[in-house]
Design a protein around this motif. Structure first.
Motif, mmCIF file in Angstrom:
data_model
loop_
_atom_site.group_PDB
_atom_site.id
_atom_site.type_symbol
_atom_site.label_atom_id
_atom_site.label_comp_id
_atom_site.label_asym_id
_atom_site.label_seq_id
_atom_site.Cartn_x
_atom_site.Cartn_y
_atom_site.Cartn_z
ATOM 1 N N THR A 102 0.855 -1.204 0.000
ATOM 2 C CA THR A 102 0.000 0.000 0.000
ATOM 3 C C THR A 102 0.882 1.242 0.000
ATOM 4 N N LYS A 103 0.494 2.240 -0.807
ATOM 5 C CA LYS A 103 1.234 3.506 -0.823
ATOM 6 C C LYS A 103 1.042 4.225 0.507
ATOM 7 N N VAL A 104 2.076 4.907 0.958
ATOM 8 C CA VAL A 104 1.951 5.634 2.227
ATOM 9 C C VAL A 104 0.816 6.671 2.157
ATOM 10 N N THR A 105 0.649 7.310 1.000
ATOM 11 C CA THR A 105 -0.447 8.292 0.879
ATOM 12 C C THR A 105 -1.797 7.629 1.183
ATOM 13 N N ASP A 106 -2.000 6.423 0.660
ATOM 14 C CA ASP A 106 -3.270 5.734 0.924
ATOM 15 C C ASP A 106 -3.394 5.348 2.395
ATOM 16 N N ARG A 114 -4.440 13.736 -6.844
ATOM 17 C CA ARG A 114 -3.513 12.601 -6.733
ATOM 18 C C ARG A 114 -2.453 12.644 -7.846
ATOM 19 N N GLY A 115 -1.262 12.261 -7.503
ATOM 20 C CA GLY A 115 -0.164 12.309 -8.473
ATOM 21 C C GLY A 115 0.425 13.711 -8.618
ATOM 22 N N GLY A 116 0.017 14.605 -7.717
ATOM 23 C CA GLY A 116 0.338 16.026 -7.878
ATOM 24 C C GLY A 116 1.787 16.420 -7.643
ATOM 25 N N SER A 117 2.638 15.512 -7.187
ATOM 26 C CA SER A 117 4.048 15.883 -7.040
ATOM 27 C C SER A 117 4.659 16.253 -8.385
ATOM 28 N N ASP A 118 4.110 15.692 -9.455
ATOM 29 C CA ASP A 118 4.567 16.074 -10.801
ATOM 30 C C ASP A 118 4.390 17.573 -11.021
ATOM 31 N N ILE A 119 3.295 18.113 -10.483
ATOM 32 C CA ILE A 119 3.026 19.547 -10.661
ATOM 33 C C ILE A 119 4.049 20.349 -9.861
HETATM 34 N N1 ASP Z 1 1.696 10.815 -3.043
HETATM 35 C C1 ASP Z 1 0.659 11.427 -3.799
HETATM 36 C C2 ASP Z 1 -0.188 10.365 -4.459
HETATM 37 O O1 ASP Z 1 -0.033 9.191 -4.196
HETATM 38 C C3 ASP Z 1 1.176 12.425 -4.778
HETATM 39 C C4 ASP Z 1 2.206 11.922 -5.746
HETATM 40 O O2 ASP Z 1 2.788 10.868 -5.582
HETATM 41 O O3 ASP Z 1 2.455 12.599 -6.736
HETATM 42 O O4 ASP Z 1 -1.057 10.678 -5.217
#
Ligand code: ASP
Length: 439
Positions: A47-51, A183-188
């Motif tokens: 599991t991802k830490v964010t989740d 979600r995934g916003g570290s790319d931004i």
């Molecule tokens: N950790 C966040 C996510 O799982 C952001 C990222 O990884 O970009 O969505």
């Protein structure tokens, strides 16, 4: 040269992965600004830490016992710290987080701690300065990103800074409350930092060797795209192609900074370059194929529609009233079709239909559901004859019924509507004709 490097969750999931990242950064002195994600999955069932943080906070918000889950999250970080032989401790940080969870500091605060803590470890591991993103990335009270203010503050903060780690994914509202991107916003964040330091390149390190021509879940071993333009990428990511957050191109596009997608597990691979414009022709006429299932077509008939000024606007008002975004709108003389996402439409369909009747008095409305859209994208299409012909003959050979065709005036993409059931076969047949047989 200044390089900004962003590492995704799978690149930072364990101490072993951190070591690969450390080697990549140390190998090139230009890699001065680092944007980490939170630790991702170490294996497919992980599991991802964010989740984990979202789950843990949900318990806290309901007043349930959450400390056991929080301790599990701490274990993930502690094992990274131990594996890297670092002497830092996150005990105090976790005491503060636990207190804030109890005080119901909010879901965004909770999720952001994944990046925040990983940033602290990364800074200690590299010997770089740690800069809390809440001090340099800003949102308004509605959660809209404040790009000018952020750029001003962040550029000033980084101007005299040789090396820094800025955690991805979050910033703060003007009130000081932590707020995250989607979600995934570290790319931004990586893109924002690149703009602020006028980077030569924004390297986005992940677990694949670049952007693929098509989805590997549909096409076995798809070819890698070597060079893609921002606009092509935008079209493909909007239609579901993963790898990079769809909003990540905006900050760098303002400055013309290229993005290089790279693989932490295969750093020798050149990956994909995402650029403003290029004289490199794509290898296969088309650059990529992406698509999404789950659309609905709302077909509206009205005699003499063509001569009624403002008809489309009145129909669209009905969708706007119910906050439904429109994807495509092909039209005939006395007909128009509005494509929307099924998930947005389902709960509101009858209200929207009666609003269309109220505003536009159509003769008939028909709904067709379970449709998929396939986008064939490529800057090479503009200068090549017969691309559309090849696409449709491939679909005809595969006996796929085409329900909608939309080619934008930029000639950058052709969107095709098919039934959900034909979706994968449609992508495969288009891939085959352009990439496998290179027609
Ligand atoms: N950790 C966040 C996510 O799982 C952001 C990222 O990884 O970009 O969505």
């Amino acid at each position: 040269m200044i390089k900004v490097v962003k590492f995704g969750g799978s690149s930072l999931a364990s101490a072993e992965q951190f070591k690969k990242v450390g080697a990549i950064i140390r190998e090139d002195a230009d890699r001065r600004f680092v944007v980490p994600s939170a630790p991702g999955k170490r294996h497919s069932r992980d599991t991802k830490v964010t989740d984990m943080l979202y789950e843990c906070y949900a318990l806290a918000a309901e007043g349930k016992e959450y400390t056991g889950k929080l301790a599990k999250i701490k274990d993930r970080y502690d094992s990274i710290i131990k594996g890297l032989d670092l002497t830092i401790s996150l005990d105090n940080e976790f005491a503060v987080i636990s207190k804030n969870f109890k005080k119901k500091a909010g879901t965004d605060y909770a999720a952001s701690r994944g990046e925040y803590l990983n940033g602290i470890i990364m800074a200690a591991y590299l010997g770089f300065e740690f800069i809390d993103a809440a001090e340099v990335i800003f949102f308004d009270e509605h959660g809209n990103f404040l790009s000018d203010k952020t750029n001003e503050v962040l550029s000033a903060r980084l101007e005299n800074c040789e090396h820094a780690v800025i955690p991805g994914f979050y910033g703060a509202k003007e009130s000081g409350a932590v707020h995250t991107f989607s979600r995934g916003g570290s790319d931004i964040t990586g893109s924002i930092v690149s703009r602020a330091v006028h980077a030569t390149i924004y390297e986005n390190w992940t677990d694949v060797s670049g952007f693929l021509v098509s989805d590997p879940r549909i096409i076995e071993n798809p070819a890698v795209i070597h060079t893609i333009t921002y606009r092509e990428l935008r079209e493909l990511s909007y239609m579901g192609a993963g790898v990079l957050h769809e909003d990540a191109i905006f900050p760098v596009r303002k400055e013309g900074i290229p993005i290089n997608i790279r693989n932490t597990n295969a750093p020798q691979d050149p990956g994909t370059m995402i650029v403003e414009s290029t004289c490199h022709q794509p290898e296969y006429t088309i650059t990529g194929i992406a698509g999404l299932r789950g659309f609905v077509a709302v077909n509206i008939d009205k005699d003499m529609m063509n001569s009624e000024v403002g008809y489309c606007r009145r129909v669209l008002q009905a969708f706007e009233d119910y906050d439904i975004s429109i994807e495509h709108m092909p039209s005939g003389i006395d007909t128009m079709t509005v494509f929307v996402q099924q998930k947005d439409f389902e709960g509101k369909e009858q209200q929207v239909l009666s609003a269309i009747h109220k505003y536009a008095d159509p003769d008939q409305i028909e709904i067709e559901s379970d449709l998929a859209l396939v986008a064939v994208v490529g800057r090479g299409m503009k200068s090549t004859r017969g691309t559309a012909g090849r696409i449709f003959s491939a679909l005809a050979h595969a006996q796929i019924n085409v329900k909608m065709i939309d080619q934008g005036s930029s000639e950058l993409n052709i969107i095709i509507g098919v039934s959900n059931d034909d979706f994968e076969r449609a992508i495969r047949s288009i891939y085959d004709i352009f990439v496998e047989t290179r027609l």
